[in-house]
Write a protein that holds these residues in place. Structure first.
Motif, PDB file in Angstrom:
ATOM      1  N   THR A 255       0.828  -1.199   0.000  1.00 14.55           N
ATOM      2  CA  THR A 255       0.000   0.000   0.000  1.00 14.55           C
ATOM      3  C   THR A 255       0.865   1.251   0.000  1.00 14.55           C
ATOM      4  O   THR A 255       1.990   1.249   0.512  1.00 14.55           O
ATOM      5  N   SER A 256       0.310   2.303  -0.549  1.00 14.55           N
ATOM      6  CA  SER A 256       0.989   3.585  -0.556  1.00 14.55           C
ATOM      7  C   SER A 256      -0.047   4.691  -0.419  1.00 14.55           C
ATOM      8  O   SER A 256      -1.124   4.621  -1.019  1.00 14.55           O
ATOM      9  N   LEU A 257       0.265   5.689   0.402  1.00 17.67           N
ATOM     10  CA  LEU A 257      -0.664   6.789   0.655  1.00 17.67           C
ATOM     11  C   LEU A 257      -0.491   7.871  -0.405  1.00 17.67           C
ATOM     12  O   LEU A 257       0.631   8.256  -0.750  1.00 17.67           O
ATOM     13  N   MET A 258      -1.609   8.383  -0.914  1.00 15.39           N
ATOM     14  CA  MET A 258      -1.587   9.430  -1.930  1.00 15.39           C
ATOM     15  C   MET A 258      -2.500  10.573  -1.501  1.00 15.39           C
ATOM     16  O   MET A 258      -3.398  10.387  -0.679  1.00 15.39           O
ATOM     17  N   LEU A 259      -2.266  11.728  -2.073  1.00 16.47           N
ATOM     18  CA  LEU A 259      -3.116  12.893  -1.847  1.00 16.47           C
ATOM     19  C   LEU A 259      -3.601  13.420  -3.192  1.00 16.47           C
ATOM     20  O   LEU A 259      -2.831  13.522  -4.149  1.00 16.47           O
ATOM     21  N   THR A 260      -4.895  13.741  -3.266  1.00 16.72           N
ATOM     22  CA  THR A 260      -5.442  14.337  -4.480  1.00 16.72           C
ATOM     23  C   THR A 260      -5.048  15.817  -4.538  1.00 16.72           C
ATOM     24  O   THR A 260      -4.473  16.364  -3.595  1.00 16.72           O
ATOM     25  N   SER A 261      -5.396  16.467  -5.635  1.00 19.82           N
ATOM     26  CA  SER A 261      -5.109  17.902  -5.764  1.00 19.82           C
ATOM     27  C   SER A 261      -5.861  18.721  -4.719  1.00 19.82           C
ATOM     28  O   SER A 261      -5.474  19.847  -4.391  1.00 19.82           O
ATOM     29  N   GLN A 262      -6.939  18.128  -4.159  1.00 17.57           N
ATOM     30  CA  GLN A 262      -7.694  18.787  -3.079  1.00 17.57           C
ATOM     31  C   GLN A 262      -7.206  18.342  -1.693  1.00 17.57           C
ATOM     32  O   GLN A 262      -7.863  18.577  -0.681  1.00 17.57           O
ATOM     33  N   LEU A 263      -6.052  17.656  -1.664  1.00 15.86           N
ATOM     34  CA  LEU A 263      -5.423  17.165  -0.433  1.00 15.86           C
ATOM     35  C   LEU A 263      -6.278  16.136   0.298  1.00 15.86           C
ATOM     36  O   LEU A 263      -6.210  16.008   1.527  1.00 15.86           O
ATOM     37  N   GLU A 264      -7.081  15.385  -0.453  1.00 23.36           N
ATOM     38  CA  GLU A 264      -7.849  14.275   0.126  1.00 23.36           C
ATOM     39  C   GLU A 264      -7.003  12.999   0.059  1.00 23.36           C
ATOM     40  O   GLU A 264      -6.331  12.740  -0.931  1.00 23.36           O
ATOM     41  N   GLN A 265      -7.063  12.210   1.136  1.00 23.22           N
ATOM     42  CA  GLN A 265      -6.273  10.984   1.193  1.00 23.22           C
ATOM     43  C   GLN A 265      -6.884   9.880   0.339  1.00 23.22           C
ATOM     44  O   GLN A 265      -8.093   9.649   0.369  1.00 23.22           O
ATOM     45  N   GLN A 266      -6.039   9.198  -0.417  1.00 23.21           N
ATOM     46  CA  GLN A 266      -6.409   7.997  -1.153  1.00 23.21           C
ATOM     47  C   GLN A 266      -5.321   6.953  -0.937  1.00 23.21           C
ATOM     48  O   GLN A 266      -4.197   7.280  -0.552  1.00 23.21           O
ATOM     49  N   ILE A 267      -5.683   5.686  -1.164  1.00 25.88           N
ATOM     50  CA  ILE A 267      -4.733   4.594  -0.970  1.00 25.88           C
ATOM     51  C   ILE A 267      -4.556   3.851  -2.284  1.00 25.88           C
ATOM     52  O   ILE A 267      -5.533   3.399  -2.897  1.00 25.88           O
ATOM     53  N   ALA A 268      -3.307   3.743  -2.711  1.00 26.87           N
ATOM     54  CA  ALA A 268      -2.980   2.883  -3.851  1.00 26.87           C
ATOM     55  C   ALA A 268      -2.570   1.527  -3.296  1.00 26.87           C
ATOM     56  O   ALA A 268      -1.627   1.436  -2.496  1.00 26.87           O
ATOM     57  N   LEU A 269      -3.299   0.489  -3.665  1.00 25.44           N
ATOM     58  CA  LEU A 269      -3.015  -0.856  -3.185  1.00 25.44           C
ATOM     59  C   LEU A 269      -2.564  -1.710  -4.362  1.00 25.44           C
ATOM     60  O   LEU A 269      -3.271  -1.824  -5.366  1.00 25.44           O
ATOM     61  N   PHE A 270      -1.378  -2.281  -4.230  1.00 29.55           N
ATOM     62  CA  PHE A 270      -0.811  -3.138  -5.272  1.00 29.55           C
ATOM     63  C   PHE A 270      -0.942  -4.582  -4.795  1.00 29.55           C
ATOM     64  O   PHE A 270      -0.438  -4.937  -3.733  1.00 29.55           O
ATOM     65  N   ILE A 271      -1.614  -5.402  -5.564  1.00 31.57           N
ATOM     66  CA  ILE A 271      -1.913  -6.770  -5.161  1.00 31.57           C
ATOM     67  C   ILE A 271      -1.459  -7.722  -6.264  1.00 31.57           C
ATOM     68  O   ILE A 271      -1.865  -7.591  -7.420  1.00 31.57           O
TER      69      ILE A 271
END
Length: 350
Positions: A255-271
């Motif tokens: 998993t890796s934590l990401m931020l959108t242009s609006q600074l909202e948290q999203q998670i990239a999950l590699f499986i």
């Protein structure tokens, strides 16, 4: 109260009638329900090093709130957190024993009608291989767990811990079907709603859901745990876990934590299917190799001859040969080629 020998026999019976750890845990919980009055349960198989869940048997009423429990587990200070129970050596805790009110109780359990909770770390030889959590309902005649309940669970903990160790370290010969050259990717929002995914990720997510008997909208426990930890840890932007699935293969989750242009948290999950390097580290632990045996294995995989291994590790050739004999015995192979194949080469994509 049943004694240790009773539960050892019961565990052996459940093992004989179980195809996998889920069936074993379900049977043990059914046996436990005859001795303790509880309204709901969750029994998790864990990775002994990270303490992340690699699959859970969960009562339906807990399934609906499990994600919130995991979120609080990593994001806040609270009573009887799983990691605290293991690291402190306490291993067992009853919520109603605390003089201060639990945030987990106030925000999740009480609003859903639960009045008490027992948490137990299922340990064996100093390692934790699972967590057992039992819940009481407020409407029950006895809304709190009794001392005799704690005593019984204390007897059961090492018995189940030993059984779960064998399940977690069971060496799976099968390989996850993989789409060559493609990485499985899922994007979650912070509430673990899927925003997008590719075909490979969807196929592997289906395998994880089937592994836990979940519906096609539920999030598997390993993903819940690793994502909750990621969101809670503001200073660590990634994490990883191997999930062994009997008769299927090994799935890795990164998993890796990401931020959108609006600074909202999203998670990239590699499986994906576990790589040779990931499996090597996993199997070294599964086969209980010592640190020195691990060093010898790494040299063997490089094709280093015995004399050079001895020179590199500052030991005699006789000591290297002694280590090799023990390694071959633990891994159940008879020569170097079989060893390299069993713990490394066979996980390479064709």
């Amino acid at each position: 109260m049943k004694e240790t020998q009773y539960w050892r026999r019961k565990s052996e019976q459940c093992l004989k009638h179980s195809k996998n750890s889920f069936e074993y845990r379900q049977l043990m919980i059914e046996a436990l329900r005859k001795q303790i009055n509880f309204a709901a349960y969750c029994c998790t198989l864990t990775d002994a090093h990270t303490l992340f869940s690699v699959g859970a048997v969960t009562e339906h009423s807990i399934e609906a709130i499990h994600h919130k429990i995991m979120e609080l587990e990593y994001a806040t200070e609270d009573i009887n957190k799983y990691e605290f129970l293991v690291c402190s050596g306490q291993y067992l805790g009853r919520l109603s024993d605390s003089t201060s009110q639990s945030l987990r109780y106030r925000e999740v359990l009480a609003p859903h009608g639960f009045s008490d909770e027992i948490r137990a770390a299922l340990t064996y030889q100093g390692q934790c291989y699972g967590f057992l959590t039992l819940f009481k309902k407020a409407e029950n005649e006895q809304p709190l767990f009794q001392d005799k309940d704690l005593a019984l669970i204390k007897i059961l903990m090492p018995v189940m811990g030993e059984a779960l160790k064998e399940f977690h370290h069971y060496i799976i010969e099968e390989r996850i079907p993989a789409i060559e050259g493609e990485q499985g990717i899922i994007i979650f929002d912070k509430e673990l709603r899927i925003l997008s995914s590719n075909t490979k990720a969807s196929e592997l997510l289906f395998i994880l859901r089937k592994h836990e008997s979940l519906s096609d909208i539920q999030v598997p426990k390993p993903i819940q745990a690793i994502c909750a930890k990621l969101l809670a840890d503001k200073y660590k932007s990634s994490s990883s876990l191997i999930v062994p699935i009997k008769d299927t293969g090994y799935i890795t989750i990164h998993t890796s934590l990401m931020l959108t242009s609006q600074l909202e948290q999203q998670i990239a999950l590699f499986i994906n299917e576990a790589s040779p390097k990931e499996m090597l580290n996993f199997l070294i632990t599964a086969y209980n190799l010592t640190p020195r045996e691990k060093e010898v294995v790494f040299e063997i995989i490089k094709g280093i001859p015995t004399k050079e291994i001895a020179y590199n590790l500052h030991i005699s050739t006789y000591t290297v040969q002694d280590h090799l004999k023990m390694i071959f015995q633990k891994v159940n192979v008879s020569n170097r080629n079989e060893l390299v194949w069993k713990i490394f080469s066979r996980f390479q994509l064709d």
